[in-house]
Design a protein around this motif. Structure first.
Motif, short mmCIF file in Angstrom:
data_model
loop_
_atom_site.label_atom_id
_atom_site.label_comp_id
_atom_site.label_asym_id
_atom_site.label_seq_id
_atom_site.Cartn_x
_atom_site.Cartn_y
_atom_site.Cartn_z
N LYS A 1 -6.94 -14.17 5.91
CA LYS A 1 -7.45 -14.31 4.46
C LYS A 1 -7.04 -15.59 3.90
CE LYS A 1 -7.61 -10.55 2.26
NZ LYS A 1 -7.39 -9.70 1.23
N ASN B 1 -10.54 -3.65 2.97
CA ASN B 1 -9.96 -4.50 4.15
C ASN B 1 -10.42 -4.01 5.65
OD1 ASN B 1 -8.47 -6.77 3.56
ND2 ASN B 1 -7.01 -5.21 2.13
N LEU C 1 -15.73 -5.26 -0.35
CA LEU C 1 -14.43 -5.72 -0.44
C LEU C 1 -13.38 -4.96 0.34
CD1 LEU C 1 -15.04 -6.24 -4.16
CD2 LEU C 1 -14.73 -8.00 -2.29
N LEU D 1 -15.46 3.46 -5.69
CA LEU D 1 -15.54 3.02 -6.90
C LEU D 1 -14.41 2.94 -7.67
CD1 LEU D 1 -18.84 5.18 -7.60
CD2 LEU D 1 -18.79 2.80 -7.02
N THR E 1 -11.87 -2.13 -7.37
CA THR E 1 -12.71 -3.22 -6.98
C THR E 1 -14.25 -2.72 -7.06
OG1 THR E 1 -12.86 -2.62 -4.57
CG2 THR E 1 -11.31 -4.35 -5.34
N GLY E 2 -14.48 -1.58 -6.39
CA GLY E 2 -16.04 -1.03 -6.35
C GLY E 2 -16.55 -1.13 -7.73
N VAL F 1 -3.98 -0.50 -2.59
CA VAL F 1 -4.41 0.87 -2.70
C VAL F 1 -3.14 1.77 -3.02
CG1 VAL F 1 -5.31 2.94 -1.54
CG2 VAL F 1 -6.35 0.90 -1.03
N CYS G 1 -16.31 -0.50 -0.35
CA CYS G 1 -15.32 -0.90 -0.94
C CYS G 1 -14.16 0.25 -1.22
CB CYS G 1 -15.85 -0.93 -2.50
SG CYS G 1 -16.80 -2.71 -2.66
N ALA G 2 -13.95 1.03 -0.08
CA ALA G 2 -12.76 1.86 0.07
C ALA G 2 -11.90 1.65 0.96
CB ALA G 2 -13.61 3.42 -0.17
N ARG H 1 0.85 -1.16 -0.11
CA ARG H 1 -0.23 -0.11 0.09
C ARG H 1 0.94 1.15 -0.01
NH1 ARG H 1 -5.27 0.44 3.77
NH2 ARG H 1 -5.81 -1.11 2.39
N ASP I 1 -17.97 8.13 -4.07
CA ASP I 1 -16.72 8.09 -3.92
C ASP I 1 -16.41 9.63 -4.10
OD1 ASP I 1 -14.10 8.17 -5.11
OD2 ASP I 1 -14.50 6.00 -5.57
N VAL I 2 -15.09 9.92 -3.27
CA VAL I 2 -14.71 11.07 -3.17
C VAL I 2 -14.15 11.50 -4.46
CG1 VAL I 2 -14.17 11.17 -0.81
CG2 VAL I 2 -12.46 10.50 -2.19
N PRO J 1 -20.62 11.03 -0.21
CA PRO J 1 -19.67 10.01 0.36
C PRO J 1 -20.22 9.69 1.80
CG PRO J 1 -18.34 11.25 -0.99
CD PRO J 1 -19.88 11.93 -1.20
N SER K 1 -7.72 -7.06 -9.83
CA SER K 1 -8.81 -6.62 -8.71
C SER K 1 -10.22 -7.28 -9.37
CB SER K 1 -9.06 -5.28 -8.89
OG SER K 1 -7.68 -4.65 -8.59
P1 NAI Z 1 -8.69 1.77 -5.27
O1 NAI Z 1 -7.75 2.92 -4.71
O2 NAI Z 1 -8.59 1.41 -6.54
O3 NAI Z 1 -10.20 2.46 -5.10
C1 NAI Z 1 -10.71 2.99 -3.70
C2 NAI Z 1 -11.81 3.91 -4.23
O4 NAI Z 1 -12.39 4.68 -2.94
C3 NAI Z 1 -10.99 5.23 -4.73
O5 NAI Z 1 -11.79 5.64 -5.94
C4 NAI Z 1 -11.23 6.29 -3.95
O6 NAI Z 1 -11.42 8.00 -4.44
C5 NAI Z 1 -12.49 6.07 -2.99
N1 NAI Z 1 -12.51 6.70 -1.68
C6 NAI Z 1 -11.46 6.82 -0.87
N2 NAI Z 1 -11.93 7.38 0.28
C7 NAI Z 1 -13.32 7.21 0.17
C8 NAI Z 1 -14.44 7.66 0.85
N3 NAI Z 1 -14.29 8.33 2.12
N4 NAI Z 1 -15.75 7.57 0.41
C9 NAI Z 1 -16.14 7.02 -0.67
N5 NAI Z 1 -14.99 6.64 -1.51
C10 NAI Z 1 -13.98 6.96 -1.32
O7 NAI Z 1 -8.61 0.51 -4.32
P2 NAI Z 1 -9.46 -0.75 -4.26
O8 NAI Z 1 -8.27 -1.72 -5.05
O9 NAI Z 1 -10.60 -0.75 -5.28
O10 NAI Z 1 -9.34 -1.16 -2.99
C11 NAI Z 1 -10.52 -0.86 -2.08
C12 NAI Z 1 -10.36 -1.58 -0.93
O11 NAI Z 1 -10.41 -3.03 -0.95
C13 NAI Z 1 -9.30 -1.30 -0.08
O12 NAI Z 1 -9.60 -1.30 1.38
C14 NAI Z 1 -8.18 -2.64 -0.44
O13 NAI Z 1 -7.51 -2.89 0.61
C15 NAI Z 1 -9.39 -3.84 -0.49
N6 NAI Z 1 -8.94 -4.77 -1.36
C16 NAI Z 1 -8.61 -4.66 -2.56
C17 NAI Z 1 -8.14 -5.76 -3.42
C18 NAI Z 1 -7.89 -5.78 -4.97
O14 NAI Z 1 -7.78 -6.64 -5.48
N7 NAI Z 1 -7.70 -4.58 -5.37
C19 NAI Z 1 -7.87 -7.25 -2.70
C20 NAI Z 1 -8.57 -7.08 -1.35
C21 NAI Z 1 -9.01 -6.14 -0.62
#
Ligand code: NAI
Length: 351
Positions: free
Chosen positions: A67, A260, A258, A180, A183-184, A115, A236-237, A43, A202-203, A222, A146
């Motif tokens: 996990k 963590n 999704l 979004l 993953t989202g 992230v 998913c954030a 990260r 999403d922010v 958000p 993802s």
């Molecule tokens: P990412 O960085 O691609 O997406 C996260 C999204 O959340 C971004 O679009 C961001 O703008 C948004 N965000 C941040 N703060 C926010 C808030 N306060 N309110 C609403 N939206 C907000 O990250 P990704 O890969 O989608 O991961 C998301 C979560 O899933 C993390 O906790 C990550 O550790 C977990 N995760 C991801 C995996 C993966 O394959 N990418 C695998 C397992 C867990």
């Protein structure tokens, strides 16, 4: 003091990595290697303090042990954090410098995306390190691992809906997605494809606009996404979104997303249970990513085998939610106990 830190859980190694010349400050936490080499993402985040970074890496690495154990993978748990802004132009230099610290661990720890670190970034780390997975170059052009995680999330929501409503048809089911990103947005597509109604936040305005345009989702602020009148809340954030302030405001009967470390503290698993909310433990449902991407660590990669494992999440989650109901125990506790038992058994066999 690490050993007395509230998130220290008998971690096998905590490595502090410093390269003042490139401005690198990073921490690697290896929680357990009882089941195999520790594996977990990298990260990159501009943490507000070193302590915030340490707390994050200790918790995330313990989560990876659980996990990987519950996913039945021959892998232990670890994680690393680089304290930096992922938008910094120094990012490639930081990744290269950091990867050499991973190399020095000689395969005890493998790392990948998280992230702030993309599959293309993983390839940068792999230039000087043999222990990097989920690299862009491992997949066909444009594929993001993802997608495996998102597919697991979709199976998890189907399983939880079937548990609560007796069928897994998601037509018309309302899902609020927080975040979004990688993953989202992919979870949104799966849900849209089967007729679910999406409420999203999403922010990042561009991410919201994209999902609204592609899937007819409704956007909300958000700070209100957790409190929507929906069937499923899908975080998913970021972590700690299930806490004393948000849980009383939840209107969904199911929380399955999704991100963590969704529970701010373990006791919030019990709070969700008291409110009658079916909570799908985060580290169970978001294992699809590691199921899909980590096969290169221990054998030849097989997409079919990965997808079969990710499909298996449906039954794993059904079983956890059922056991939780039968025992009147938080689902988070059931999942923790199952994972800990596997780790303890492996550690006993190794001793
Ligand atoms: P990412 O960085 O691609 O997406 C996260 C999204 O959340 C971004 O679009 C961001 O703008 C948004 N965000 C941040 N703060 C926010 C808030 N306060 N309110 C609403 N939206 C907000 O990250 P990704 O890969 O989608 O991961 C998301 C979560 O899933 C993390 O906790 C990550 O550790 C977990 N995760 C991801 C995996 C993966 O394959 N990418 C695998 C397992 C867990």
């Amino acid at each position: 003091m690490i050993f007395e830190h509230q998130d220290f859980d008998g971690h096998e190694q905590v490595v502090f990595c410093s390269e003042p010349a490139v401005g690198l400050s990073a921490i690697i936490a290896i929680h357990s290697t009882a089941l195999g080499p520790a594996a977990g993402g990298c990260r990159m985040q501009p943490y507000e303090s070193e302590d915030a970074a340490l707390a994050d890496v200790l918790r995330l690495s313990q989560g990876m042990s659980f996990k990987n154990a519950l996913a039945d993978l021959p892998l232990g748990g670890g994680k690393c954090v680089i304290i930096a802004d992922p938008a910094s132009p120094k990012k490639p230099a930081l990744l290269r410098a950091f990867s050499q610290h991973v190399q020095r661990l000689a395969g005890e720890f493998w790392t990948a995306i998280d992230v702030g670190v993309s599959p293309a970034d993983a390839d940068v780390m792999a230039e000087q390190c043999d222990y990097i997975f989920a690299r862009a170059s491992q997949y066909e052009e444009g594929f993001n691992p993802s997608a495996f995680t998102a597919l697991g999330g979709f199976n998890g929501i189907r399983s939880a809906v079937a548990h609560v409503h007796g069928h897994d048809d998601l037509e018309g089911v309302r899902v609020a997605i927080q975040g979004l990103g990688a993953t989202g947005s992919r979870l949104a597509r799966h849900l849209h494809d089967v007729g679910a109604k999406l409420i999203v936040a999403d922010v990042n305005d561009a991410a919201v606009a994209d999902v609204v345009a592609r899937f007819g989702a409704t956007a909300v602020a958000p700070e209100n996404i957790h409190a929507q009148d929906v069937d499923v809340f899908a975080p998913c954030a970021m972590g700690a979104v299930l806490n004393d302030a948000t849980i009383p405001e939840l209107r969904a009967a199911i929380v399955c997303g999704l991100a963590n470390n969704q529970l701010a503290e373990p006791r919030h698993g019990a709070t969700l249970r008291e409110r009658g909310i079916a909570y799908v433990p985060d580290f169970v449902v978001n294992a699809g990513g590691v199921m899909g991407a980590a096969t290169v660590i221990y054998g030849p990669p097989s997409r079919d085998e990965s997808l079969a494992k990710i499909d298996g999440l449906f039954d794993t989650i059904t079983s956890i939610l059922r056991t939780a109901d039968e025992r009147g125990t938080p689902s988070s506790q059931i999942a923790d106990e199952l994972a800990q038992a596997k780790i303890d058994e492996a550690a006993a066999n190794r001793a």
